[in-house]
Design a protein around this motif. Structure first.
Motif, short mmCIF file in Angstrom:
data_model
loop_
_atom_site.label_atom_id
_atom_site.label_comp_id
_atom_site.label_asym_id
_atom_site.label_seq_id
_atom_site.Cartn_x
_atom_site.Cartn_y
_atom_site.Cartn_z
N MET A 348 26.91 -114.26 -33.04
CA MET A 348 27.63 -114.51 -31.79
C MET A 348 28.69 -115.58 -31.96
SD MET A 348 24.53 -114.41 -28.99
CE MET A 348 23.91 -112.87 -28.32
N PHE A 361 28.07 -117.65 -25.16
CA PHE A 361 26.98 -116.77 -25.60
C PHE A 361 25.71 -117.60 -25.66
CE2 PHE A 361 28.89 -118.74 -29.30
CZ PHE A 361 27.80 -119.21 -30.00
N ILE A 370 26.28 -112.01 -24.34
CA ILE A 370 27.63 -112.51 -24.54
C ILE A 370 28.33 -112.46 -23.20
CG2 ILE A 370 29.87 -112.09 -25.65
CD1 ILE A 370 28.28 -110.80 -27.97
#
Length: 445
Positions: A348, A361, A370
């Protein structure tokens, strides 16, 4: 009646014509025709493979079609005890109750078996009211507790609104991390300020009228939000001060999803009532449960619990739960989820460094999402309770590329089965990486 195999079009057309769909207009749905599933993948009737990046509904925790569970389900069927009335005792009921008593921390040793999470939450409210003699239930706006009548009234998000006016006695409060308002910039500030606010609400409502407060221990579809540091302990102390029970709804966040068997273990507390479902059977069969602490259980040894449905403590579902717990323990899936958290967060972070449409995130265990933004000032890409055409287009891209997940407002969910490997996890994020060009175009113009 014919048993001929249906082609994809027949499956979709007949499902749309003869069945109703949840949370959607029937005319608007465009479902996949799914034929089989295995591990972290499922397959359409045409044979197209999808990586299940949301464990269906955050529920297929051990992965699809685990052979050990299937074998034990078949064995249970061969034993010819599929169903008896819930007023009778069965070996699966005895074994699973005893096993959960050993598995759940603290003195939660007694369980009421239901067919799902919403039903477990309904019974938790009933138990809290009967035990305390009080009526009101506190819950948070950033919450979802099921689509039954009481579940909808406890739910805080907009899915509640079409069911109103509903049953009385349900009070909604803000979460420590609301959508726009802020209780502070640090966990310490948010915890202290929110608990001060919550105590004032309790004062306004009348402490002796409030039976319980129900929380998703880690908020699910409303943001994958772990509570601020110290909040669970502070909440436990505040509710104890006024004799208000704490109900932890772990239908979604329980059974390893957060890297602990139960999410309340992160806060070092014990709720008065615990509700569970989903991961309890990995959704192979429907089963939920309400667990209560010893004083509450003692109350219902001496007083009637006015609840129960035909399929409560269903023998085949209980046997399935036993098999699922065996797999979780043998394959150490809870510890695996905790390890995979670091891989997910790293993936992420790499995406955020690359894509301007990522607002932020987060993940705890394999419970992640996210957030998307539509400008560099951090404006959420979709409004509260709404969506955005670019997100709809992004979800279409995922479907085309063989990734299955869901979006919720401006969020993309990342909740794969707990058995997912590092390579499979990266496979999912590689598809997300390519798709984010769609939402990046909104930011860059």
């Amino acid at each position: 009646m014919t048993t001929d195999k249906l082609d994809t079009k027949q499956i979709v057309d007949d499902c749309k014509q003869y069945t109703m769909w949840s949370w959607a207009k029937g005319s608007a749905v465009s479902p996949l025709a799914v034929e089989r599933a295995e591990g972290v993948y499922f397959y359409t009737a045409e044979g197209k493979r999808y990586l299940d990046f949301n464990s269906q509904l955050m529920s297929v925790n051990i992965g699809h079609s685990h052979p050990k569970v299937l074998a034990k389900m078949k064995q249970a069927i061969d034993n010819q005890l599929l169903f008896v009335a819930p007023g009778l005792a069965t070996a699966p009921r005895a074994r699973l109750g005893k096993r959960l008593a050993a598995l759940v921390p603290g003195d939660i040793n007694t369980f009421f078996f239901t067919l799902g999470g919403a039903e477990a939450n309904e019974n938790a409210v009933k138990a809290a009211r009967l035990y305390t003699g009080r009526h009101k239930i506190l819950s948070r706006y950033r919450s979802y507790h099921g689509a039954t009548h009481v579940g909808m009234m406890m739910t805080g998000d907009p899915r509640r609104i079409p069911s109103e006016p509903g049953a009385p006695g349900f009070i909604h409060v803000m979460d420590p991390i609301p959508y726009e308002y802020s209780f502070g910039d640090t966990d310490e500030q948010r915890t202290a300020n929110h608990l001060r606010y919550l105590e004032e609400v309790i004062t306004y409502e009348g402490p002796t009228t409030i039976a319980a407060m129900i929380i998703e221990t880690v908020i699910g579809t409303n943001g994958i939000l772990p509570p601020p540091e110290g909040w669970l302990k502070g909440l436990r102390q505040l509710l104890d001060k006024y004799g208000i029970l704490l109900i932890c709804d772990e239908v979604m966040c329980g059974f390893g999803r957060t890297g602990k068997m139960f999410a309340f273990e992160h806060g070092d507390i014990i709720p008065d009532i615990l509700t569970m479902a989903k991961g309890l059977t990995s959704s192979y069969l429907p089963l939920g449960a309400m667990g209560v602490r010893d004083p509450i259980a003692k109350h219902f040894q001496d007083n009637v619990f006015w609840g129960g449905l035909t399929y409560n403590a269903h023998a085949l579902c209980l046997a399935t739960a036993e098999a699922v717990l065996d797999v979780m323990e043998e394959e150490q899936l809870v510890a695996h989820a905790a390890r995979m958290q670091h891989v997910m967060l790293a993936e992420m972070a790499a995406l955020k460094a690359k894509h301007p449409s990522i607002r932020t995130f987060r993940a705890i265990g394999l419970f992640g999402l996210i957030e998307l933004q539509k400008d560099l000032q951090g404006t959420k890409m979709a409004p509260y309770g709404g969506s955005h055409p670019a997100i709809d287009k992004l979800m279409g891209f995922f479907k085309q590329e063989g990734l299955y997940t869901i979006s919720h407002w401006w969020n993309i969910m990342c909740n794969p089965p707990l058995c997912i490997t590092e390579a499979e996890l990266r496979e999912g994020f590689e598809i997300i990486d390519r798709g984010l060009a769609i939402t990046d175009a909104v930011v860059t113009g």
